[in-house]
Design a protein around this motif. Structure first.
Motif, PDB file in Angstrom:
ATOM      1  N   GLU A  68      67.352  11.965  52.386  1.00 30.32           N
ATOM      2  CA  GLU A  68      67.604  13.405  52.447  1.00 30.32           C
ATOM      3  C   GLU A  68      66.460  14.192  51.801  1.00 30.32           C
ATOM      4  O   GLU A  68      65.968  15.180  52.363  1.00 30.32           O
ATOM      5  CB  GLU A  68      68.932  13.717  51.735  1.00 30.32           C
ATOM      6  N   GLU A  71      63.240  13.957  53.971  1.00 35.26           N
ATOM      7  CA  GLU A  71      63.329  14.769  55.184  1.00 35.26           C
ATOM      8  C   GLU A  71      63.230  16.249  54.855  1.00 35.26           C
ATOM      9  O   GLU A  71      62.602  17.009  55.588  1.00 35.26           O
ATOM     10  CB  GLU A  71      64.613  14.445  55.947  1.00 35.26           C
ATOM     11  N   GLN A  76      58.505  12.416  56.773  1.00 35.92           N
ATOM     12  CA  GLN A  76      59.286  11.587  57.691  1.00 35.92           C
ATOM     13  C   GLN A  76      58.933  10.108  57.596  1.00 35.92           C
ATOM     14  O   GLN A  76      59.795   9.254  57.716  1.00 35.92           O
ATOM     15  CB  GLN A  76      59.113  12.090  59.130  1.00 35.92           C
ATOM     16  N   ALA A  79      60.840   8.718  54.796  1.00 36.63           N
ATOM     17  CA  ALA A  79      62.263   8.701  55.156  1.00 36.63           C
ATOM     18  C   ALA A  79      62.551   7.527  56.091  1.00 36.63           C
ATOM     19  O   ALA A  79      63.573   6.844  55.947  1.00 36.63           O
ATOM     20  CB  ALA A  79      62.664  10.017  55.812  1.00 36.63           C
TER      21      ALA A  79
END
Length: 150
Positions: A68, A71, A76, A79
């Motif tokens: 979380e 992001e 990314q 993540a």
């Protein structure tokens, strides 16, 4: 035994030259060893599978929080790495309860304990963790308990 399954999967991943999976499985093994060391001075030893499941649940929660944050921060690639680790960790966790099952469990505990308002939230949460701790995301359950008690 869960600990043995993780060790076996680590060897299998190493033989398959799956670097990411091997790294995640080694990380799980290290966390389990850390917990073993913590428990050496403990008076009572928990069931081994319960202890390993607890370690895995904490690791999964950390990964979800990291995903979380990454992001939200526009990272990314980080993540995605955390999602891959979470996937491996979740392979060893018991199937999580659905929202409907969680609501039913909360209603049952509410009836069993006679809980009526927010003052009983601690009692309901404690009983929920005792009965369904390994198969329940306590963060989500907390919101559902608040909803049921208000």
């Amino acid at each position: 035994m869960l600990r043995e399954t993780i060790k076996t999967e680590t060897v299998t991943a190493m033989k398959a030259k799956d670097k990411e999976r091997t790294a995640t499985l080694r990380l799980i093994g290290a966390k389990i060893k850390d917990r073993d060391i913590e428990l050496r001075t403990s008076d009572k030893m928990p069931d081994d599978d319960a202890m390993v499941t607890d370690v895995l649940m904490k690791m999964a929660k950390q990964r979800r929080e990291s995903i979380e944050m990454y992001e939200d921060g526009g990272r990314q690639e980080l993540a995605d790495k955390e999602k891959a680790e979470l996937g491996v960790i979740e392979e060893f966790l018991p199937q999580q309860m659905s929202e409907e099952e969680t609501r039913a469990a909360i209603a049952q505990i509410k009836a069993d304990t006679g809980a009526e308002g927010m003052k009983d939230m601690g009692k309901v949460m404690g009983e929920l963790k005792a009965r369904h701790g390994a198969t329940l995301d306590m963060t989500k359950a907390s919101g559902l308990v608040k909803e049921a008690l208000s």
